[in-house]
Scaffold this active site. Structure first.
Site, mmCIF file in Angstrom:
data_model
loop_
_atom_site.group_PDB
_atom_site.id
_atom_site.type_symbol
_atom_site.label_atom_id
_atom_site.label_comp_id
_atom_site.label_asym_id
_atom_site.label_seq_id
_atom_site.Cartn_x
_atom_site.Cartn_y
_atom_site.Cartn_z
ATOM 1 N N LYS A 282 0.851 -1.186 0.000
ATOM 2 C CA LYS A 282 0.000 0.000 0.000
ATOM 3 C C LYS A 282 0.891 1.242 0.000
ATOM 4 C CE LYS A 282 -4.509 0.732 2.009
ATOM 5 N NZ LYS A 282 -5.544 0.072 2.776
ATOM 6 N N GLU A 367 -19.815 -6.052 8.867
ATOM 7 C CA GLU A 367 -20.794 -5.347 9.698
ATOM 8 C C GLU A 367 -21.880 -6.277 10.216
ATOM 9 O OE1 GLU A 367 -19.585 -4.188 6.848
ATOM 10 O OE2 GLU A 367 -18.647 -2.273 7.370
ATOM 11 N N ARG A 395 -25.787 -2.698 5.834
ATOM 12 C CA ARG A 395 -25.374 -4.089 5.697
ATOM 13 C C ARG A 395 -25.966 -4.974 6.796
ATOM 14 N NH1 ARG A 395 -20.713 -5.441 2.620
ATOM 15 N NH2 ARG A 395 -21.242 -4.545 0.619
HETATM 16 C C1 LIG Z 1 -19.112 -2.649 3.808
HETATM 17 C C2 LIG Z 1 -17.962 -1.691 3.976
HETATM 18 N N1 LIG Z 1 -17.448 -1.456 5.198
HETATM 19 C C3 LIG Z 1 -16.420 -0.600 5.351
HETATM 20 C C4 LIG Z 1 -15.883 0.037 4.277
HETATM 21 C C5 LIG Z 1 -14.772 1.073 4.465
HETATM 22 N N2 LIG Z 1 -13.547 0.666 3.763
HETATM 23 C C6 LIG Z 1 -13.207 1.197 2.587
HETATM 24 S S1 LIG Z 1 -11.807 0.547 1.962
HETATM 25 C C7 LIG Z 1 -11.598 -0.420 3.330
HETATM 26 C C8 LIG Z 1 -10.410 -1.310 3.427
HETATM 27 C C9 LIG Z 1 -10.288 -2.178 2.227
HETATM 28 O O1 LIG Z 1 -9.193 -3.009 2.360
HETATM 29 P P1 LIG Z 1 -8.743 -3.880 1.118
HETATM 30 O O2 LIG Z 1 -9.944 -4.506 0.495
HETATM 31 O O3 LIG Z 1 -7.677 -4.782 1.553
HETATM 32 O O4 LIG Z 1 -8.215 -2.810 0.079
HETATM 33 P P2 LIG Z 1 -6.902 -1.900 0.197
HETATM 34 O O5 LIG Z 1 -7.389 -0.541 0.561
HETATM 35 O O6 LIG Z 1 -6.010 -2.473 1.237
HETATM 36 O O7 LIG Z 1 -6.310 -1.935 -1.149
HETATM 37 C C10 LIG Z 1 -12.645 -0.252 4.235
HETATM 38 C C11 LIG Z 1 -12.772 -0.928 5.537
HETATM 39 C C12 LIG Z 1 -16.447 -0.241 3.015
HETATM 40 N N3 LIG Z 1 -16.014 0.366 1.897
HETATM 41 N N4 LIG Z 1 -17.473 -1.104 2.895
#
Ligand SMILES: Cc1ncc(C[n+]2csc(CCOP(=O)(O)OP(=O)(O)O)c2C)c(N)n1
Length: 632
Positions: A282, A367, A395
């Site tokens: 990242k 969630e 959700r």
């Molecule tokens: C249902 C839901 N809960 C929380 C979020 C907030 N959120 C956005 S990106 C993220 C982390 C995503 O991690 P990953 O899939 O590993 O992608 P990365 O950013 O590490 O590339 C979260 C928790 C979301 N988008 N959707």
């Protein structure tokens, strides 16, 4: 003019040689950093997928082939190479480029919802549709290790892995992080690969041999690949996926575009569901992001490009008020515990977690599980606080309704980013919570109008021990404390203006929810200023918005018009609840509802969106005047 400006679409990428592609990757990173510095946005996730996205678009033929980005916060590179690089000048601005994929922007964007863990299900459906229609098109879903902690992803994998004759490529973009490091057994399994020194050796062996192998051609490459696979068989998590019947390829260095292209081409040829495990960093290529221990600049406000200093005005946010108060409450009550769905910092549970690490649970982007797990904690004698963004509560509706409320569990939902959130686009607005929670029997919803009320209502919520509560507050800077004139049966009376002229028919009651209270007070001021002909206005903040307090019904009896203001959807929201409560009580005072219209709100700053949908003092005052005197 750089290389990027010459890229009108993915085909142009295929004309570039390796050196040019490396230069393009550098240019893309610079463009991402400067766009986010100027306009805010997702930084770390996009910097991490530059090579992966270039490889995907060189191997697959988008938009005929469908490349789906789970969550969609990491689609900036995809946008740049599908003809939208120029739009980054107005990233996340009204009328500008959306921060997520957007079907209105491009045929290359198939899904756009920004809630995590859905891409595999969309991909499953698309692959089935193409199979049934006899269309030879590939479907690729790119999912982060964080999004892979969501239950939906596993529901989809359950189906995908069983559909052995249906080609579908799942790319797991594994950077070991959601915002914070990804948690749980799955993350541990993936991490074992990433951190195993044997794996690092395998990667560097392959890298060192690549030039020779390229000269020898594809058979030699395949042979080397077989060696590499043999070497790391003991290390990789393929058992996890292959036990389900899903072909596993990887892990691959996600910043080595050539290796990725070879792997993706192999996956494309495979003709059945296959999972490609890609390891990325990242923030890759931008030292400040890589060094950021909190979330590797997952999402950033505007900052100075030279110094890295934030350009956002320093303010105390609603989240910070919650963050500080919840620690104090936790210190007083050892039965209070916290739950987060992978957002411990963004929801302000981090200080609680630092002080009482055993009492805050990060359950991953889950969630639904978070809420039912909270029910379990409550059944076990604790008082859980589930801190989520309002939009993500959607959700967990059934879990809130049946697992929590039906069981009378004393769980407190803390809903940050409630109301209009603005620049993150339609799906991030927290404009559904009052409608969703309003139909949950036994649910009590509080909406603080300022920091003092947030602290007060949070305490009242965790003091409730016979059923669920929710406390909702907006995004951004907390509003200045606004004291009430007096309190009637728990409702704060903010304004009591006497009529300059007119009769009791011209007495207007404005009842506003949370952050809309100052709007109501200002509207009352405007009405009182109506050239001496203004109505008498009472402004009431019910504090606990749902169920509608009896005091609101009583106030309505002595007024000629009730006006409600809320920053949530008008169908099934607070205004609708007040209307129903008055009808049930036989009170005939008409109700004018000011709420968010039933539409998906286009990107824009919160203030601009509120202006557009009429949730401002002037719009409310004008509507009230028009109602009182339709001839005006
Ligand atoms: C249902 C839901 N809960 C929380 C979020 C907030 N959120 C956005 S990106 C993220 C982390 C995503 O991690 P990953 O899939 O590993 O992608 P990365 O950013 O590490 O590339 C979260 C928790 C979301 N988008 N959707």
């Amino acid at each position: 003019m750089g290389l990027l400006d010459g890229i009108a679409g993915p085909r142009d990428l295929r004309r570039l040689d390796d050196a040019e592609l490396a230069d393009l990757a550098t240019e893309i990173r610079e463009r991402i950093v400067s766009a986010v510095a100027a306009h805010s946005g997702h930084l770390g996730p996009n910097l991490g997928v530059v090579e992966l996205t270039l490889a995907l678009h060189r191997v697959f033929d988008s938009p005929r082939d469908r490349i789906l980005f789970d969550t969609g916060h990491q689609a900036y590179v995809h946008k740049m190479v599908t003809g939208r690089a120029a739009g980054f000048d107005r990233l996340r601005q009204e009328g500008g480029l959306s921060g997520y994929p957007s079907r209105a922007e491009s045929d290359h964007d198939t899904i756009e919802n920004s809630h995590a863990s859905t891409a595999l299900s969309y991909a499953d459906g698309l692959a089935k549709a193409y199979a049934l229609r006899g269309e030879d098109r590939h479907v690729v879903a790119v999912v982060g290790d964080g999004a892979l902690t969501g239950g939906m992803a596993w529901e989809a994998l359950n189906t995908i892995a069983a559909g052995t004759d249906r080609p579908l490529v799942v790319v797991v973009n594994d950077n070991g992080r959601s915002y914070a490091p990804t948690v749980g057994a799955l993350a541990r399994r993936l991490a074992a690969t990433r951190t195993n020194p044997g794996y690092e050796r395998v990667l560097s062996t392959v890298k060192n041999r690549l030039p020779q192998v390229k000269v020898l051609g594809p058979p030699a490459y395949d042979a080397l690949h077989a060696v590499k696979r043999g070497l790391k068989d003991a290390l990789a998590p393929q058992g996890l996926f292959e036990d389900l019947g899903l072909k596993y390829l990887g892990p691959f260095d996600g910043h080595d575009r050539q290796v990725l292209e070879t792997a993706l081409a192999q996956a494309k040829r495979f003709g059945a569901p296959v999972l490609v495990h890609v390891i990325t960093e990242k923030g890759h290529g931008y030292a400040r992001a890589v060094a950021d221990q909190t979330d590797q600049m997952h999402q950033s406000g505007p900052f100075d490009l030279d110094t890295g200093e934030s350009l956002s005005a320093p303010t105390t946010t609603w989240t910070q008020v919650f963050r500080d108060e919840v620690v104090v409450i936790a210190a007083e009550r050892d039965d209070v515990v916290g739950i987060t769905a992978a957002m411990v910092h963004s929801t302000g549970l981090d200080a609680f977690a630092d002080k009482f690490p055993d009492r805050v649970y990060d359950v991953g982007i889950a969630e639904q599980h978070a809420v039912t797990s909270a029910a379990g904690l409550a059944l076990g004698g604790l008082h859980p606080i589930v801190a989520v963004y309002s939009t993500f509560l959607n959700r967990a509706f059934d879990q809130t309704l049946l697992d929590v409320a039906l069981h009378g569990c004393a769980v407190t939902l803390v809903l940050d980013r409630a109301g209009v959130t603005g620049n993150d686009g339609p799906s991030h607005n927290g404009v559904w919570d009052l409608s969703v929670l309003g139909i949950v029997p036994g649910m009590r919803v509080a909406a603080p109008r300022d920091g003092a009320r947030l602290r007060e209502l949070l305490r009242e919520a965790v003091a409730v021990d016979d059923g669920p509560t929710a406390v909702r507050f907006p995004t951004g800077a907390v509003l200045p404390d606004l004291d009430a004139r007096d309190t009637v049966d728990g409702c704060d009376v903010m304004v009591r203006l006497s009529p300059r002229t007119g009769t009791n028919d011209a007495r207007v009651l404005i009842v506003a929810v949370g952050a809309m209270v100052p709007v109501a007070v200002a509207a009352a001021g405007l009405l009182a200023d109506s050239g001496g002909a203004g109505p008498a206005v009472t402004v009431v903040d019910p504090r606990w918005a749902l169920p509608v307090p009896a005091a609101v019904v009583d106030f309505a009896r002595s007024h000629g018009l009730v006006v409600t203001i809320e920053d949530s959807g008008r169908v099934g929201g607070f205004g609708a609840a007040v209307t129903a409560a008055l009808a049930d009580a036989g009170v005939e005072t008409p109700v004018q509802v000011h709420a968010v219209p039933q539409e998906f709100l286009a990107v824009g700053k919160r203030a601009a969106v509120l202006e557009r949908i009429g949730l401002t003092p002037h719009a409310v005052a004008a509507a009230v005047r028009a109602r009182l005197d339709p001839t005006r």
